[in-house]
Design a protein around this motif. Structure first.
Motif, PDB file in Angstrom:
ATOM      1  N   LEU A 101       0.858  -1.186   0.000  1.00  0.00           N
ATOM      2  CA  LEU A 101       0.000   0.000   0.000  1.00  0.00           C
ATOM      3  C   LEU A 101       0.891   1.231   0.000  1.00  0.00           C
ATOM      4  O   LEU A 101       1.930   1.253   0.672  1.00  0.00           O
ATOM      5  CB  LEU A 101      -0.908   0.012   1.232  1.00  0.00           C
ATOM      6  CG  LEU A 101      -1.947  -1.098   1.326  1.00  0.00           C
ATOM      7  CD1 LEU A 101      -2.654  -1.047   2.673  1.00  0.00           C
ATOM      8  CD2 LEU A 101      -2.962  -1.013   0.195  1.00  0.00           C
ATOM      9  N   LYS A 102       0.471   2.266  -0.741  1.00  0.00           N
ATOM     10  CA  LYS A 102       1.332   3.432  -0.940  1.00  0.00           C
ATOM     11  C   LYS A 102       0.541   4.723  -0.716  1.00  0.00           C
ATOM     12  O   LYS A 102      -0.412   5.015  -1.438  1.00  0.00           O
ATOM     13  CB  LYS A 102       1.905   3.426  -2.362  1.00  0.00           C
ATOM     14  CG  LYS A 102       2.631   2.141  -2.733  1.00  0.00           C
ATOM     15  CD  LYS A 102       2.919   2.078  -4.226  1.00  0.00           C
ATOM     16  CE  LYS A 102       3.492   0.713  -4.619  1.00  0.00           C
ATOM     17  NZ  LYS A 102       3.686   0.588  -6.085  1.00  0.00           N
ATOM     18  N   ASP A 103       0.918   5.454   0.312  1.00  0.00           N
ATOM     19  CA  ASP A 103       0.415   6.818   0.533  1.00  0.00           C
ATOM     20  C   ASP A 103      -1.113   6.885   0.542  1.00  0.00           C
ATOM     21  O   ASP A 103      -1.724   7.717  -0.126  1.00  0.00           O
ATOM     22  CB  ASP A 103       0.963   7.776  -0.536  1.00  0.00           C
ATOM     23  CG  ASP A 103       2.484   7.749  -0.601  1.00  0.00           C
ATOM     24  OD1 ASP A 103       3.118   7.703   0.460  1.00  0.00           O
ATOM     25  OD2 ASP A 103       3.027   7.753  -1.730  1.00  0.00           O
ATOM     26  N   ILE A 104      -1.729   6.003   1.344  1.00  0.00           N
ATOM     27  CA  ILE A 104      -3.185   5.962   1.432  1.00  0.00           C
ATOM     28  C   ILE A 104      -3.670   6.994   2.445  1.00  0.00           C
ATOM     29  O   ILE A 104      -3.226   7.007   3.595  1.00  0.00           O
ATOM     30  CB  ILE A 104      -3.673   4.566   1.866  1.00  0.00           C
ATOM     31  CG1 ILE A 104      -3.179   3.491   0.892  1.00  0.00           C
ATOM     32  CG2 ILE A 104      -5.199   4.546   1.994  1.00  0.00           C
ATOM     33  CD1 ILE A 104      -3.762   3.576  -0.477  1.00  0.00           C
ATOM     34  N   SER A 105      -4.582   7.848   2.016  1.00  0.00           N
ATOM     35  CA  SER A 105      -5.238   8.799   2.916  1.00  0.00           C
ATOM     36  C   SER A 105      -6.746   8.679   2.720  1.00  0.00           C
ATOM     37  O   SER A 105      -7.236   8.763   1.585  1.00  0.00           O
ATOM     38  CB  SER A 105      -4.782  10.232   2.648  1.00  0.00           C
ATOM     39  OG  SER A 105      -3.427  10.418   2.989  1.00  0.00           O
ATOM     40  N   LEU A 106      -7.465   8.469   3.801  1.00  0.00           N
ATOM     41  CA  LEU A 106      -8.922   8.377   3.731  1.00  0.00           C
ATOM     42  C   LEU A 106      -9.489   8.595   5.129  1.00  0.00           C
ATOM     43  O   LEU A 106      -8.790   8.446   6.127  1.00  0.00           O
ATOM     44  CB  LEU A 106      -9.368   7.020   3.164  1.00  0.00           C
ATOM     45  CG  LEU A 106      -8.956   5.745   3.895  1.00  0.00           C
ATOM     46  CD1 LEU A 106      -9.943   5.379   4.999  1.00  0.00           C
ATOM     47  CD2 LEU A 106      -8.856   4.580   2.910  1.00  0.00           C
ATOM     48  N   ALA A 107     -10.754   8.952   5.186  1.00  0.00           N
ATOM     49  CA  ALA A 107     -11.463   9.113   6.454  1.00  0.00           C
ATOM     50  C   ALA A 107     -12.873   8.575   6.273  1.00  0.00           C
ATOM     51  O   ALA A 107     -13.597   9.002   5.367  1.00  0.00           O
ATOM     52  CB  ALA A 107     -11.494  10.579   6.875  1.00  0.00           C
ATOM     53  N   LEU A 108     -13.247   7.616   7.112  1.00  0.00           N
ATOM     54  CA  LEU A 108     -14.565   6.985   7.026  1.00  0.00           C
ATOM     55  C   LEU A 108     -15.398   7.379   8.229  1.00  0.00           C
ATOM     56  O   LEU A 108     -14.973   7.230   9.375  1.00  0.00           O
ATOM     57  CB  LEU A 108     -14.415   5.459   6.981  1.00  0.00           C
ATOM     58  CG  LEU A 108     -13.508   4.889   5.883  1.00  0.00           C
ATOM     59  CD1 LEU A 108     -13.501   3.368   5.963  1.00  0.00           C
ATOM     60  CD2 LEU A 108     -13.953   5.361   4.504  1.00  0.00           C
ATOM     61  N   GLU A 109     -16.595   7.867   7.972  1.00  0.00           N
ATOM     62  CA  GLU A 109     -17.492   8.258   9.055  1.00  0.00           C
ATOM     63  C   GLU A 109     -18.133   7.042   9.703  1.00  0.00           C
ATOM     64  O   GLU A 109     -18.329   6.005   9.054  1.00  0.00           O
ATOM     65  CB  GLU A 109     -18.606   9.159   8.520  1.00  0.00           C
ATOM     66  CG  GLU A 109     -18.168  10.541   8.128  1.00  0.00           C
ATOM     67  CD  GLU A 109     -19.355  11.441   7.854  1.00  0.00           C
ATOM     68  OE1 GLU A 109     -20.440  11.165   8.407  1.00  0.00           O
ATOM     69  OE2 GLU A 109     -19.198  12.408   7.109  1.00  0.00           O
ATOM     70  N   PRO A 110     -18.503   7.142  10.970  1.00  0.00           N
ATOM     71  CA  PRO A 110     -19.269   6.068  11.606  1.00  0.00           C
ATOM     72  C   PRO A 110     -20.560   5.806  10.836  1.00  0.00           C
ATOM     73  O   PRO A 110     -21.241   6.736  10.405  1.00  0.00           O
ATOM     74  CB  PRO A 110     -19.569   6.625  13.006  1.00  0.00           C
ATOM     75  CG  PRO A 110     -18.518   7.650  13.237  1.00  0.00           C
ATOM     76  CD  PRO A 110     -18.234   8.257  11.896  1.00  0.00           C
ATOM     77  N   GLY A 111     -20.861   4.533  10.628  1.00  0.00           N
ATOM     78  CA  GLY A 111     -22.089   4.167   9.945  1.00  0.00           C
ATOM     79  C   GLY A 111     -22.019   4.219   8.434  1.00  0.00           C
ATOM     80  O   GLY A 111     -23.045   4.069   7.766  1.00  0.00           O
ATOM     81  N   SER A 112     -20.828   4.406   7.866  1.00  0.00           N
ATOM     82  CA  SER A 112     -20.689   4.434   6.411  1.00  0.00           C
ATOM     83  C   SER A 112     -20.515   3.023   5.856  1.00  0.00           C
ATOM     84  O   SER A 112     -20.235   2.082   6.594  1.00  0.00           O
ATOM     85  CB  SER A 112     -19.507   5.314   6.003  1.00  0.00           C
ATOM     86  OG  SER A 112     -18.298   4.833   6.570  1.00  0.00           O
TER      87      SER A 112
END
Length: 238
Positions: A34-45
């Protein structure tokens, strides 16, 4: 199961239940998976994780389940920087996460009921405190009539539904699925997807890794697409 009161709402990434900040991962001295992964997951998504074999789908799920550590970057779960969590506290974080594997990982010497109840037994709960809840859950996944059956006697779709029941019996806040429809026919795949959608409606944050593009298209759910270890737009070319 009751609705998670934190599922989803305002504040976006500030409320992320899973956050990757420039995360990379490698196994030993091998090239980065994996390379330079940026993400944000909200609760309940609910997100699908797609990509060709070797793209990094399973590795992404391993990071979320704390079965692997980033080689670079920061991973936050439930608002905590995982790198700062003492090793002895990691099992408590994992208990808030359920995992469904493609290969099921059932215990063949335990009945359907006992496989489902295993996470509760490991937590030290007594059978009289969970017997009715486990029976209700097995009825919900369509296995009420097979509670005393052994895994070897189950069809593939039944084994997968049993694996789902075991993963959610302690009501995890995050539910990870690694190719859960890879060994079943298209009709059963849709049935399994509906179970995950319903679990999401009840509050679980779902990451569903699959290579089944038709299933993804029919669901209408958002997609995290991996290509050569990087997040890309679905259908993008190198």
């Amino acid at each position: 199961m009751s609705r998670n009161p934190n599922a989803p709402g305002a504040n976006g990434a500030d409320r992320a239940i899973v956050r990757f900040d420039d995360v990379s991962m490698r196994y030993g001295r091998a090239p980065e998976t994996l390379k330079d992964i940026s993400l944000a997951l909200e609760p309940g998504s609910f997100h699908f994780v797609t990509g060709a074999s070797g793209a990094g789908k399973t590795s992404l799920l391993k990071l979320v389940f704390l079965a692997a550590r980033p080689s670079k970057g920061l991973l936050h779960l439930f608002g905590q920087d995982v790198s700062a969590v003492p090793r002895e506290e990691l099992p408590f974080l994992r208990r808030r996460i359920g995992v469904v594997y493609q290969e099921f990982k059932l215990l063949d010497h335990l009945s359907v009921f006992d496989n489902t109840a295993l996470p509760l037994r490991i937590e030290g709960r007594k059978p009289d405190t969970y017997r009715d809840d486990v029976a209700e859950l097995l009825a919900w996944v369509g296995l009420k009539h097979r509670m005393q059956a052994m895994p070897a006697t189950l069809a593939g779709g039944e084994r997968q539904r049993l694996a789902i029941a075991r993963a959610v019996v302690n009501r995890p806040e995050i539910l990870l699925a690694d190719e859960p429809t890879g060994n079943v026919d298209p009709d059963m795949a849709l049935r399994i997807l509906k179970l995950f959608v319903e679990l999401n409606r009840l509050g679980a944050t779902v990451l569903f890794a699959t290579h089944d593009e038709d299933l993804v298209a029919r669901s209408g759910m958002p997609v995290l697409h991996l290509q050569n270890g990087r997040l890309t737009a679905p259908g993008a070319r190198p």
